[in-house]
Design a protein around this motif. Structure first.
Motif, mmCIF file in Angstrom:
data_model
loop_
_atom_site.group_PDB
_atom_site.id
_atom_site.type_symbol
_atom_site.label_atom_id
_atom_site.label_comp_id
_atom_site.label_asym_id
_atom_site.label_seq_id
_atom_site.Cartn_x
_atom_site.Cartn_y
_atom_site.Cartn_z
ATOM 1 N N GLN A 227 93.417 88.935 -39.310
ATOM 2 C CA GLN A 227 93.285 89.712 -40.549
ATOM 3 C C GLN A 227 94.030 91.040 -40.463
ATOM 4 O OE1 GLN A 227 89.015 89.914 -40.898
ATOM 5 N NE2 GLN A 227 88.847 87.898 -41.867
ATOM 6 N N THR A 228 93.986 91.667 -39.292
ATOM 7 C CA THR A 228 94.707 92.931 -39.102
ATOM 8 C C THR A 228 96.213 92.715 -39.185
ATOM 9 O OG1 THR A 228 92.931 93.805 -37.718
ATOM 10 C CG2 THR A 228 95.078 94.875 -37.532
ATOM 11 N N LEU A 229 96.716 91.637 -38.583
ATOM 12 C CA LEU A 229 98.153 91.341 -38.676
ATOM 13 C C LEU A 229 98.555 91.041 -40.115
ATOM 14 C CD1 LEU A 229 99.075 89.216 -35.526
ATOM 15 C CD2 LEU A 229 99.322 91.647 -35.903
ATOM 16 N N ALA A 230 97.690 90.388 -40.859
ATOM 17 C CA ALA A 230 97.989 90.099 -42.261
ATOM 18 C C ALA A 230 98.200 91.394 -43.045
ATOM 19 C CB ALA A 230 96.856 89.277 -42.881
ATOM 20 N N LYS A 231 97.407 92.418 -42.741
ATOM 21 C CA LYS A 231 97.570 93.719 -43.409
ATOM 22 C C LYS A 231 98.857 94.404 -42.959
ATOM 23 C CE LYS A 231 92.585 94.505 -43.869
ATOM 24 N NZ LYS A 231 91.411 95.273 -43.369
ATOM 25 N N ILE A 232 99.143 94.336 -41.661
ATOM 26 C CA ILE A 232 100.349 94.987 -41.130
ATOM 27 C C ILE A 232 101.606 94.399 -41.762
ATOM 28 C CG2 ILE A 232 101.767 95.278 -39.047
ATOM 29 C CD1 ILE A 232 99.106 95.377 -37.457
ATOM 30 N N TYR A 233 101.655 93.067 -41.860
ATOM 31 C CA TYR A 233 102.856 92.395 -42.366
ATOM 32 C C TYR A 233 102.803 92.116 -43.866
ATOM 33 C CZ TYR A 233 104.315 91.693 -37.532
ATOM 34 O OH TYR A 233 104.711 91.892 -36.236
ATOM 35 N N ASP A 234 101.654 92.428 -44.481
ATOM 36 C CA ASP A 234 101.459 92.213 -45.919
ATOM 37 C C ASP A 234 101.740 90.759 -46.300
ATOM 38 O OD1 ASP A 234 100.780 92.900 -48.503
ATOM 39 O OD2 ASP A 234 102.814 93.548 -49.045
ATOM 40 N N ILE A 235 101.102 89.868 -45.543
ATOM 41 C CA ILE A 235 101.201 88.436 -45.819
ATOM 42 C C ILE A 235 99.790 87.846 -45.748
ATOM 43 C CG2 ILE A 235 103.570 88.177 -44.971
ATOM 44 C CD1 ILE A 235 102.452 87.137 -42.338
ATOM 45 N N PRO A 236 99.576 86.649 -46.304
ATOM 46 C CA PRO A 236 98.242 86.045 -46.245
ATOM 47 C C PRO A 236 97.830 85.711 -44.815
ATOM 48 C CG PRO A 236 99.627 84.966 -47.899
ATOM 49 C CD PRO A 236 100.523 85.847 -47.102
ATOM 50 N N VAL A 237 96.525 85.707 -44.577
ATOM 51 C CA VAL A 237 96.012 85.388 -43.243
ATOM 52 C C VAL A 237 96.431 83.991 -42.816
ATOM 53 C CG1 VAL A 237 93.921 85.053 -41.854
ATOM 54 C CG2 VAL A 237 94.037 86.949 -43.454
ATOM 55 N N ASN A 238 96.444 83.048 -43.772
ATOM 56 C CA ASN A 238 96.807 81.679 -43.392
ATOM 57 C C ASN A 238 98.264 81.598 -42.929
ATOM 58 O OD1 ASN A 238 97.743 82.044 -46.048
ATOM 59 N ND2 ASN A 238 97.689 79.843 -46.459
ATOM 60 N N GLU A 239 99.105 82.501 -43.407
ATOM 61 C CA GLU A 239 100.499 82.527 -42.938
ATOM 62 C C GLU A 239 100.572 83.084 -41.501
ATOM 63 O OE1 GLU A 239 104.860 84.271 -44.361
ATOM 64 O OE2 GLU A 239 103.198 84.171 -45.796
ATOM 65 N N VAL A 240 99.771 84.095 -41.225
ATOM 66 C CA VAL A 240 99.676 84.610 -39.853
ATOM 67 C C VAL A 240 99.229 83.488 -38.920
ATOM 68 C CG1 VAL A 240 98.410 86.174 -38.314
ATOM 69 C CG2 VAL A 240 99.199 86.984 -40.541
#
Length: 254
Positions: A227-240
């Motif tokens: 979830q934190t990476l999703a915020k950093i990269y501004d992409i959905p969690v499922n993409e992370v």
């Protein structure tokens, strides 16, 4: 699906509830867990867990640098013995640790280099432990890299220059709970690095992410890292999850 590329849930910290821990991981979409070894003393618990959950838990074999002492050659012999007996998906946790004790620095270097050579010979990835030792660890990896070394710099928490060096030498960054810490600048470091160079990890039972700080870490908490990476990269969690899990699948051949 999430893959936890680094957890020690075979350790005594999980002695009484490992089945529940694995169920919670599965319920939180963590469908594969990589288990790096520590030394000969942890091998039996490691095997017991991976034999019980062969489709969920994947064992690595290696000597943790803090386990390297005067008898390290006997430990290396034990590593080679087990490689002829069981299937492993990589070599780890190996590396150099100068935080706790510097008295066996030469032995740590020797054991690290020896295990890197085994990895090249067997075409297996390595999981590298670095603590207060980036320059020393990177030097050995650079010298041994002949195109046949691959793996992860586990628990990456370094600066931009170190991240670039790791990527340039053909390795991935293991990102865990540190990225969620308020006092960490890791998010600033990795935001300019492609997520294609990252894999996710917990290092359970250590380095518990926010919002579970203060509790024993476990693989189920990998979702907070994602979830934190999703915020950093501004992409959905499922993409992370999709990208980092594919990275891990390719690396460990799972």
């Amino acid at each position: 699906m999430l893959i936890d590329t680094h957890a020690h849930i075979y350790s005594e910290d999980f002695l009484h509830d490992v089945d529940e821990v694995l169920q919670r991981a599965y319920d939180n979409d963590v469908k594969k867990i990589i288990l790096p070894n520590i030394d000969s003393g942890s091998v039996k618990r490691l095997f017991d867990l991976t034999d019980a959950y062969p489709h969920l838990c994947f064992p690595l074999l290696g000597i943790h640098p803090t386990s390297v002492a005067a008898d390290y050659r006997e430990e290396l012999e034990a590593v080679e013995y087990w490689f002829d007996k069981k299937k492993f998906y990589g070599i780890g946790e190996i590396g150099i640790d100068l935080y706790w004790d510097r008295s066996f620095f030469n032995e740590q270097q020797d054991a690290f280099r020896y295990q890197l050579k085994i990895a090249k010979e067997k075409r297996l990835p390595v999981v590298i432990h670095v603590r207060d030792s980036f320059d020393e660890t990177y030097k050995v990896v650079k010298e041994e890299q002949d195109g046949n070394l691959k793996g992860i710099f586990h628990c990456f928490s370094g600066n931009d220059a170190e991240a670039r060096k790791i990527i340039d030498v053909g390795f991935m960054l293991g990102i865990g709970g540190v990225v969620t810490f308020n006092n960490s600048n890791l998010s600033d470091v990795i935001k300019d690095i492609s997520i294609q160079h990252l894999v996710l990890e917990t290092d359970a039972p250590y380095l518990t992410p926010v919002p579970k700080r203060g509790k024993r870490n476990e693989s189920a908490y990998l979702v907070y890292v994602a979830q934190t990476l999703a915020k950093i990269y501004d992409i959905p969690v499922n993409e992370v999850a999709e990208i980092t899990s594919e990275n891990a699948r390719k690396l460990f051949n799972i």
